[in-house]
Design an enzyme around this catalytic site. Structure first.
Site, short mmCIF file in Angstrom:
data_model
loop_
_atom_site.label_atom_id
_atom_site.label_comp_id
_atom_site.label_asym_id
_atom_site.label_seq_id
_atom_site.Cartn_x
_atom_site.Cartn_y
_atom_site.Cartn_z
N ASP A 14 0.83 -1.22 0.00
CA ASP A 14 0.00 0.00 0.00
C ASP A 14 0.86 1.27 0.00
OD1 ASP A 14 -2.44 -1.52 0.27
OD2 ASP A 14 -1.91 -1.81 2.36
N LYS A 17 2.93 2.05 -5.15
CA LYS A 17 3.79 1.58 -6.24
C LYS A 17 3.19 1.86 -7.60
CE LYS A 17 3.79 -2.64 -4.59
NZ LYS A 17 3.13 -2.39 -3.29
N GLY A 41 -3.21 -4.52 -5.24
CA GLY A 41 -4.05 -3.37 -5.57
C GLY A 41 -3.22 -2.12 -5.78
N HIS A 42 -3.34 -1.52 -6.96
CA HIS A 42 -2.66 -0.26 -7.25
C HIS A 42 -3.69 0.73 -7.78
CE1 HIS A 42 1.03 -2.36 -6.68
NE2 HIS A 42 0.95 -3.06 -7.79
N GLN A 228 2.44 -6.44 -3.46
CA GLN A 228 2.62 -6.46 -2.01
C GLN A 228 3.95 -5.77 -1.65
OE1 GLN A 228 1.81 -9.88 -3.33
NE2 GLN A 228 -0.33 -9.42 -3.10
N GLY A 422 6.73 11.90 -4.01
CA GLY A 422 5.34 12.11 -4.41
C GLY A 422 4.68 13.18 -3.54
#
Length: 440
Positions: A14, A17, A41-42, A228, A422
């Protein structure tokens, strides 16, 4: 020889990525997944559109990038087609740009039904899986367990329907004997669905080795997207509260037939405050810097810390550089990507974990025993906040001085350059430093 960049999660997943993969995919012709499945999940935000990726590589957002789900992955066929349809509904054309290795294993609906029952068996020792048939630990995940036990099926095998039918019936019979009436599953229904899937799957299946051999011969630029993160690696993570695959560099390369010498850069992704700008994790397991207080709640709310795949709230805590140094020693990062710096804008001060102590002694490495890890005393460095907005900043010297000092502290402590910072969810909300590759 081809040149490859590998993006790997540096903590518990999480970390964001998907964004760096999206940014870098514009500089490559091939984007690969080497492990995991649709329990990943991205989220990518670009052009005002938000895309959620699970099994599929995030490089699909780049219209000029070919994408491959590699041999180390497991594929839930209904989810594969569902994800393609969802991307199509958002206007993303994936035709001819997504392939599945014929050596990838099949994640059946049967395995998802069993995953939930195995969690029930664990009771208070539940690991906290996504109930998607592939994330339970203790090597209990049905999909990966069957692969290791040599009773699973590769995608290449399902085109021989007799083989598919015999193996799936054998697996279902075995689980029925174990769980009895608790197993709410109909093997006839799944077999019938695969009769429909098989002709549709054909165009997506590829022999991976010749494909990557061609990429090497053509000196292709390759991006490898890890799923992950290293602290969920079944060998080097917080076992048993981990996933069922090796999501460190070594494990990812085991799922892709690439010459290790082609890896030119390994980018570890971390949230910068409590999630690498600070730290987060979903599910059970030790989390030494977790803040079960107003700080943790603030990070959760401001950072919108909800799992893309699970929908669960993420546990939040201060940035843990002990963990980063551990995963660096496992992976050998050449650069760090610090995400969500803007989430820390409103904190008066920030804490960063730099040491673990146990029973009066400083630990020289991250302990393997989860009971020890759950009991460590964490030593923090306290840094001043900046109390100014960094949202959307794109130049290093546009950041407040204390924000720059925070990033530099991370670099100095870990010895790894922070090349990407970011500052928001959009593709353009990124600062590129020290020779970082900006999108074309």
């Amino acid at each position: 020889m081809a040149e490859a960049t590998l993006v790997v999660g540096a903590m518990w997943g999480d970390e964001g990525k998907g964004k760096i993969v999206d940014v870098l995919s514009s500089t490559v012709s091939l984007c690969l997944r080497g492990q995991g499945g649709h329990n990943a999940g991205h989220t990518i935000v670009t052009g005002g559109v938000t895309y959620d990726f699970h099994l599929l590589p995030s490089g699909l957002v780049n219209p000029n990038c070919l994408n491959l789900v590699g041999s180390g992955c497991v594929v839930h066929v209904p989810s594969f087609f569902k994800e393609l349809e969802q991307l199509k509904e958002k206007g993303l054309n994936t035709e001819g740009r997504i392939l599945l290795s014929d050596r990838a294993h099949v994640d059946f609906d049967l395995f998802q039904a069993v995953d939930g029952l195995e969690e029930v068996e664990l009771g208070k020792d539940s690991i906290g899986t996504t109930k998607k048939g592939l994330q339970a630990s203790n090597s209990r995940s049905p999909t990966f367990s069957c692969k290791a036990a040599r009773s699973g099926l590769m995608l290449a095998e399902i085109f021989e329907y007799e083989v598919l039918e015999a193996k799936l019936r054998r697996l279902a019979d075995g689980y029925k004997k174990r769980f009895g009436d608790l197993l709410k599953y109909d093997v006839e229904d799944e077999l019938a669905r695969f009769r429909e899937y098989i002709p549709k799957l054909g165009p997506y299946i590829v022999e991976e080795i010749p494909l990557l051999r061609s990429a090497k011969e053509n000196k292709a630029q390759i991006l490898i997207e890890g799923a992950q993160a290293t602290m969920l690696d079944i060998t080097y993570g917080t076992y048993p509260y981990v996933t069922s695959s090796n999501c460190s560099v070594g494990g990812i390369l085991a799922g892709l037939p690439l010459d290790w010498r082609s890896i030119k850069e390994v980018i570890g992704v971390m949230k910068v405050g409590l999630l690498l700008a600070y730290t987060t994790r979903v599910g059970s397991g030790p989390f030494p810097t977790e803040q079960l207080n107003e700080v943790g709640e603030k990070l959760q709310q401001v950072g919108r810390e909800i799992g893309v795949t699970t929908g669960r709230k993420r546990r939040c805590g201060w940035l843990d550089l002990v963990v980063i140094k551990h995963t660096h020693e496992v992976n050998g990062y050449t650069a760090l990507n610090l995400t969500k710096l803007d989430i820390l804008d409103d904190f008066d001060e920030l804490k960063v974990a730099t040491e673990y102590w146990f029973q009066g002694e400083k630990l020289e490495s991250l302990p393997a025993n989860c009971r020890t890890l759950d009991s460590v005393e964490v030593k923090y460095e306290t840094l001043p906040g900046w109390k100014q907005s960094t949202f959307g900043k794109r130049a290093w010297y546009d950041l407040p001085p204390n924000a720059r000092k925070y990033v530099e502290f991370i670099e100095n402590f870990t010895g790894i350059p922070v090349k990407y910072v970011g500052t928001g969810p959009d593709r353009d909300h990124m600062i590129y430093r020290q020779g970082a590759r900006a999108p074309q």
